[in-house]
Design a protein around this motif. Structure first.
Motif, PDB file in Angstrom:
ATOM      1  N   GLY A   2     -40.531  -0.174  16.423  1.00 18.42           N
ATOM      2  CA  GLY A   2     -39.099   0.591  15.567  1.00 18.42           C
ATOM      3  C   GLY A   2     -39.480   1.058  17.336  1.00 18.42           C
ATOM      4  N   LYS A   3     -37.886   1.603  17.622  1.00 18.79           N
ATOM      5  CA  LYS A   3     -37.516   2.447  18.426  1.00 18.79           C
ATOM      6  C   LYS A   3     -37.167   4.157  18.044  1.00 18.79           C
ATOM      7  N   TRP A   5     -37.567   7.344  19.868  1.00 17.91           N
ATOM      8  CA  TRP A   5     -36.752   7.980  20.929  1.00 17.91           C
ATOM      9  C   TRP A   5     -34.979   7.406  20.760  1.00 17.91           C
ATOM     10  N   ASP A   6     -34.510   8.857  20.046  1.00 13.78           N
ATOM     11  CA  ASP A   6     -33.280   8.691  20.129  1.00 13.78           C
ATOM     12  C   ASP A   6     -32.425   8.063  21.615  1.00 13.78           C
ATOM     13  N   LEU A   7     -33.090   8.652  22.692  1.00  7.55           N
ATOM     14  CA  LEU A   7     -32.924   8.132  24.602  1.00  7.55           C
ATOM     15  C   LEU A   7     -33.020   6.303  23.737  1.00  7.55           C
ATOM     16  N   HIS A   8     -33.835   5.963  23.963  1.00  7.29           N
ATOM     17  CA  HIS A   8     -33.528   4.618  23.795  1.00  7.29           C
ATOM     18  C   HIS A   8     -32.805   3.898  22.517  1.00  7.29           C
ATOM     19  N   VAL A   9     -32.899   4.740  21.451  1.00  3.67           N
ATOM     20  CA  VAL A   9     -32.125   3.961  20.440  1.00  3.67           C
ATOM     21  C   VAL A   9     -30.468   4.050  21.598  1.00  3.67           C
ATOM     22  N   GLU A  10     -29.883   4.890  21.715  1.00  6.09           N
ATOM     23  CA  GLU A  10     -28.601   4.978  22.275  1.00  6.09           C
ATOM     24  C   GLU A  10     -28.949   4.198  23.316  1.00  6.09           C
ATOM     25  N   LYS A  11     -29.418   4.598  24.760  1.00  7.76           N
ATOM     26  CA  LYS A  11     -29.340   3.956  25.726  1.00  7.76           C
ATOM     27  C   LYS A  11     -29.938   2.297  25.944  1.00  7.76           C
ATOM     28  N   ALA A  12     -31.230   2.033  25.487  1.00  4.72           N
ATOM     29  CA  ALA A  12     -31.705   0.902  25.538  1.00  4.72           C
ATOM     30  C   ALA A  12     -31.058  -0.526  24.343  1.00  4.72           C
ATOM     31  N   LEU A  13     -30.680   0.920  23.247  1.00  2.64           N
ATOM     32  CA  LEU A  13     -30.242  -0.796  22.036  1.00  2.64           C
ATOM     33  C   LEU A  13     -28.996  -0.843  22.203  1.00  2.64           C
ATOM     34  N   GLU A  18     -28.221   5.662  12.996  1.00  6.92           N
ATOM     35  CA  GLU A  18     -28.323   5.761  11.542  1.00  6.92           C
ATOM     36  C   GLU A  18     -28.757   3.958  11.582  1.00  6.92           C
ATOM     37  N   GLU A  19     -28.017   3.242  12.375  1.00  3.60           N
ATOM     38  CA  GLU A  19     -27.925   2.060  12.568  1.00  3.60           C
ATOM     39  C   GLU A  19     -29.177   1.728  13.491  1.00  3.60           C
ATOM     40  N   ASN A  20     -30.424   2.294  13.803  1.00  3.95           N
ATOM     41  CA  ASN A  20     -31.242   1.998  14.289  1.00  3.95           C
ATOM     42  C   ASN A  20     -32.094   2.446  12.711  1.00  3.95           C
ATOM     43  N   PHE A  40     -46.592  -0.131  11.623  1.00  2.00           N
ATOM     44  CA  PHE A  40     -45.193   0.129  11.866  1.00  2.00           C
ATOM     45  C   PHE A  40     -45.713   1.067  13.400  1.00  2.00           C
ATOM     46  N   ASP A  41     -45.015   0.144  14.352  1.00  5.35           N
ATOM     47  CA  ASP A  41     -45.900   0.836  15.797  1.00  5.35           C
ATOM     48  C   ASP A  41     -44.184   1.765  16.304  1.00  5.35           C
ATOM     49  N   ALA A  42     -44.808   3.437  15.724  1.00  4.40           N
ATOM     50  CA  ALA A  42     -42.972   3.702  16.566  1.00  4.40           C
ATOM     51  C   ALA A  42     -43.273   4.046  18.220  1.00  4.40           C
TER      52      ALA A  42
END
Length: 251
Positions: A2-3, A5-13, A18-20, A40-42
């Motif tokens: 799972g993601k 890194w907040d950058l990946h959450v907002e830019k990639a996903l 909160e949803e992530n 779980f791989d972070a």
């Protein structure tokens, strides 16, 4: 995985932070409900921690609370230094109940060092590949990590036959249709090769002078080469390998 890194959450996903967190929790919980054991791989954890440590830790808590048995911290971009890896793993180890793993990529030629730093800081799982095979610059090379753990750090592993390591490395290279790296540490053909006259003279007296471990421990062998750098010791050693009695014939 799972993601984290907040950058990946907002830019990639392209979802909210909160949803992530919900995605991570619900995915792990679903797998546990199905009777699965969850590691779980972070993904991008160390970049995420550097950018937003509170959020990166939140992701781990969600995974652990949902039932993850292991929390594996990923250096996915491979750009972190061992000092950072050790510092972060140490904090995570103190805060989380689940055992910690590490997953390092080699983009900065640091995957092995980062993995060992993680173990020193409390990680008890190392993810990697034989010969470091993997995307881009590769993954952490288990052929270097395993003997370093066992021979240098005296860490107990699940490996029973370390003396088969070189054979395993060459087998995997052949199956992958990749030429073995002769300069690979521990398992490469040149890892215990000596051609400088001064080196050979010392090695023949005591191998510890120019070898950090005995080659046989990892299934490799010492090689004495003859070249323009050779001295008398090289010639004598090579003659001995070919069956010549140098004491008798050299008189």
């Amino acid at each position: 995985f799972g993601k984290s890194w907040d950058l990946h959450v907002e830019k990639a996903l392209q979802v909210s932070l909160e949803e992530n967190l919900c995605i991570v929790h619900d995915t792990v919980a679903y797998l546990k409900k199905k009777g699965r054991r969850v590691i779980f791989d972070a993904e991008h954890f160390f970049d995420g921690y550097r950018n937003n440590p509170d959020y990166a830790m939140q992701v781990l808590h969600e995974a652990e609370d949902a039932g993850a048995e292991w929390l594996c911290l990923c250096a996915t971009n491979g750009g972190g230094f061992p000092s950072l890896i050790g510092e972060v793993v140490s904090r995570v180890r103190k805060e989380m109940k689940a055992p910690i793993g590490v997953h390092a990529h080699n983009d900065g030629e640091l995957a092995v060092g980062n993995s060992l730093a993680a173990v020193e800081a409390g990680a008890s799982m190392v993810q990697g590949t034989i010969n470091g095979l993997g995307e881009r610059c590769g993954n952490a090379n288990l052929c270097s990590i395993i003997p370093n753990l066992m021979l240098k750090m005296k860490v107990q592993t699940g490996v029973k036959n370390l003396d088969q390591l070189s054979k395993l490395s060459h087998f995997v290279a052949e199956m992958a249709n990749v030429s073995p790296d002769p300069r690979a540490p521990y398992v490469g053909k040149s890892a215990f090769a000596h051609k400088g006259g001064i080196h050979v003279s010392a090695v023949l007296k005591d191998s510890r002078t120019y070898e950090h471990v005995e080659p046989e421990l990892v299934g490799n062998q010492r090689r004495i080469l003859v070249s323009e750098l050779s001295g008398v010791s090289n010639i004598m050693a090579k003659a001995g390998e070919m069956g010549f009695d140098t004491e008798k014939d050299g008189g």
